[in-house]
Write an enzyme that holds these catalytic residues in place. Structure first.
Site, mmCIF file in Angstrom:
data_model
loop_
_atom_site.group_PDB
_atom_site.id
_atom_site.type_symbol
_atom_site.label_atom_id
_atom_site.label_comp_id
_atom_site.label_asym_id
_atom_site.label_seq_id
_atom_site.Cartn_x
_atom_site.Cartn_y
_atom_site.Cartn_z
ATOM 1 N N SER A 149 0.846 -1.192 0.000
ATOM 2 C CA SER A 149 0.000 0.000 0.000
ATOM 3 C C SER A 149 0.879 1.238 0.000
ATOM 4 O O SER A 149 1.973 1.232 0.580
ATOM 5 C CB SER A 149 -0.877 0.023 1.253
ATOM 6 N N TYR A 183 0.182 -0.390 10.140
ATOM 7 C CA TYR A 183 -0.090 -0.780 8.741
ATOM 8 C C TYR A 183 1.034 -0.318 7.820
ATOM 9 O O TYR A 183 1.508 -1.072 6.957
ATOM 10 C CB TYR A 183 -1.427 -0.151 8.347
ATOM 11 N N LYS A 192 3.358 -2.774 5.593
ATOM 12 C CA LYS A 192 3.363 -2.697 4.129
ATOM 13 C C LYS A 192 4.749 -2.336 3.592
ATOM 14 O O LYS A 192 5.127 -2.769 2.497
ATOM 15 C CB LYS A 192 2.314 -1.686 3.649
HETATM 16 N N1 LIG Z 1 -8.983 -1.118 -0.147
HETATM 17 C C1 LIG Z 1 -7.956 -0.374 -0.539
HETATM 18 O O1 LIG Z 1 -8.103 0.733 -1.096
HETATM 19 C C2 LIG Z 1 -6.554 -0.871 -0.325
HETATM 20 C C3 LIG Z 1 -5.486 -0.009 -0.618
HETATM 21 C C4 LIG Z 1 -4.179 -0.465 -0.470
HETATM 22 C C5 LIG Z 1 -3.956 -1.773 -0.051
HETATM 23 N N2 LIG Z 1 -5.015 -2.584 0.258
HETATM 24 C C6 LIG Z 1 -4.717 -3.950 0.687
HETATM 25 O O2 LIG Z 1 -5.509 -4.859 -0.071
HETATM 26 C C7 LIG Z 1 -5.744 -6.047 0.704
HETATM 27 C C8 LIG Z 1 -7.229 -6.359 0.746
HETATM 28 O O3 LIG Z 1 -7.901 -5.276 1.406
HETATM 29 P P1 LIG Z 1 -9.481 -5.052 1.284
HETATM 30 O O4 LIG Z 1 -9.673 -3.596 1.115
HETATM 31 O O5 LIG Z 1 -10.054 -5.977 0.293
HETATM 32 O O6 LIG Z 1 -9.944 -5.442 2.773
HETATM 33 P P2 LIG Z 1 -11.169 -6.384 3.271
HETATM 34 O O7 LIG Z 1 -11.273 -6.149 4.732
HETATM 35 O O8 LIG Z 1 -12.365 -6.174 2.406
HETATM 36 O O9 LIG Z 1 -10.637 -7.880 2.996
HETATM 37 C C9 LIG Z 1 -9.594 -8.441 3.735
HETATM 38 C C10 LIG Z 1 -9.919 -9.901 3.993
HETATM 39 O O10 LIG Z 1 -8.797 -10.501 4.700
HETATM 40 C C11 LIG Z 1 -9.354 -11.439 5.628
HETATM 41 N N3 LIG Z 1 -8.395 -11.703 6.706
HETATM 42 C C12 LIG Z 1 -8.091 -10.908 7.755
HETATM 43 N N4 LIG Z 1 -7.203 -11.506 8.557
HETATM 44 C C13 LIG Z 1 -6.936 -12.716 8.021
HETATM 45 C C14 LIG Z 1 -6.087 -13.788 8.397
HETATM 46 N N5 LIG Z 1 -5.352 -13.729 9.522
HETATM 47 N N6 LIG Z 1 -6.036 -14.885 7.611
HETATM 48 C C15 LIG Z 1 -6.804 -14.963 6.480
HETATM 49 N N7 LIG Z 1 -7.635 -13.971 6.082
HETATM 50 C C16 LIG Z 1 -7.697 -12.855 6.834
HETATM 51 C C17 LIG Z 1 -10.619 -10.757 6.124
HETATM 52 O O11 LIG Z 1 -11.506 -11.700 6.728
HETATM 53 C C18 LIG Z 1 -11.157 -10.111 4.860
HETATM 54 O O12 LIG Z 1 -12.121 -10.919 4.210
HETATM 55 C C19 LIG Z 1 -5.127 -5.779 2.079
HETATM 56 O O13 LIG Z 1 -3.822 -6.322 2.128
HETATM 57 C C20 LIG Z 1 -5.065 -4.269 2.124
HETATM 58 O O14 LIG Z 1 -4.085 -3.816 3.029
HETATM 59 C C21 LIG Z 1 -6.309 -2.169 0.134
#
Ligand SMILES: NC(=O)c1ccc[n+]([C@@H]2O[C@H](COP(=O)([O-])OP(=O)(O)OC[C@H]3O[C@@H](n4cnc5c(N)ncnc54)[C@H](O)[C@@H]3O)[C@@H](O)[C@H]2O)c1
Length: 296
Positions: free
Chosen positions: A151, A164, A168
């Site tokens: 991220s 976080y 990252k």
């Molecule tokens: N949404 C954004 O704009 C954004 C931006 C930059 C990075 N990210 C990264 O993208 C990835 C997905 O994020 P998202 O926005 O879809 O979040 P989200 O919360 O919708 O999905 C994350 C999923 O990970 C699962 N999870 C949590 N802990 C876990 C574990 N210990 N073992 C297995 N599964 C686990 C959760 O149950 C959830 O379903 C993350 O790594 C996040 O940091 C997201």
């Protein structure tokens, strides 16, 4: 014929959000997928939800192949079981997407030890755990594709995200190290900084007071990951890519952009005298750049 016919993928945290889109897209491209998710709340607490099963049903309804796994990536032995579920169900593992994530946003002075440890545990240790086990199989078959989800919070900093941002940034460090170590075995390791309207960013979008624009759709990240996961991306290793609105981007690796030299070395007072004439001219801003559609 998809880009990933005959390949086997593991996507951690793919029961929801961006990971679900990765799992669906990899399956549509022909990969058999292990949909891993513990069904946690946004801050990592356990629930009775089983989102991995729902995504498996979605993939099967599309004619694809998938199995669900509910082990936590934070547990080294649990990560071994996630990898084993790919071997048991589909006989191999070609693709690993380290996507699982949680957030516990607080400023440094309000963040307690458990906020720090739990976020580091899922993102940083979870990425190590799964890769450590999957890479054994990838090395033996001399083929693998690892995509680590990072991220811009870790690359540029973001207010309220000590835990976080640290995790990252660590994922970036591991990506570079693994690109060097595993590249010798036909395994590529790249990182992607995605974006998307998920529960993780819901408060951000709420604050903007606008409807979520179409260009923030989490599905827009997935084709890039499918490409990186394919044989077509064999020459792409150790790279950091991103997605902003309808653009895919390539980040520059950190490198020195200014120099100040003094034969024999510097005293602190000499640095104070010369700093602004040399390095001080190149100081850079920190913080995340907002997508255009959010900043309007
Ligand atoms: N949404 C954004 O704009 C954004 C931006 C930059 C990075 N990210 C990264 O993208 C990835 C997905 O994020 P998202 O926005 O879809 O979040 P989200 O919360 O919708 O999905 C994350 C999923 O990970 C699962 N999870 C949590 N802990 C876990 C574990 N210990 N073992 C297995 N599964 C686990 C959760 O149950 C959830 O379903 C993350 O790594 C996040 O940091 C997201």
């Amino acid at each position: 014929m998809g880009l990933l016919e005959g390949k086997v993928a593991i996507v951690s945290g793919s029961g929801r959000g961006i990971g679900r889109e990765f799992a669906l897209c990899l399956a549509i491209e022909g990969a058999a997928v292990v949909v891993n998710d513990i069904g946690a709340t946004l801050d990592g607490e356990s629930t009775t939800e089983t989102p991995a099963q729902s995504v498996v049903a979605e993939i099967e309804a599309l004619g694809g192949r998938a199995v669900a796994n509910a082990d936590s990536v934070t547990d080294f032995d649990g990560a071994a079981r996630i990898v084993q579920s790919a071997i048991d169900a589909f006989g191999r593992v070609d693709i690993l997407v380290n996507n699982a994530g949680i957030v516990r946003d607080k400023t440094l002075l309000k963040m307690d030890e458990s906020d720090y440890d739990s976020v580091i545990g899922v993102h940083q240790k979870g990425t190590f755990n799964l890769t450590r086990h999957a890479a054994v199989h990838m090395k033996a078959q001399e083929y693998g594709r690892i995509i680590n989800i990072t991220s811009s919070a870790g690359l540029r900093g973001n207010f309220g995200q000590t835990n976080y941002g640290a995790a990252k940034a660590a994922i970036m460090g591991m990506t570079f190290v693994w690109a060097l170590e595993l590249g010798r075995y036909g395994i590529t390791v790249n990182a992607v900084a995605p974006a998307g309207a998920t529960r993780m960013t819901a408060s951000l979008y709420e604050k903007s007071g606008k409807e979520v624009p179409a260009e923030e759709n989490a599905a827009l990240n997935a084709p890039l990951v499918a490409f990186l996961a394919s044989e077509a991306a064999a020459h792409v290793n150790g790279q950091l890519l991103g997605r902003t609105e309808y653009a895919y981007t390539l980040f520059q690796h950190p490198k020195q952009i200014g120099w100040m030299w003094r034969d024999g070395g510097w005293s602190a007072a000499q640095i104070a005298e010369d700093f602004d004439k040399c390095l001080g001219q190149h100081l850079q801003p920190v913080g995340m750049v907002m997508p255009k559609s959010m900043a309007k």
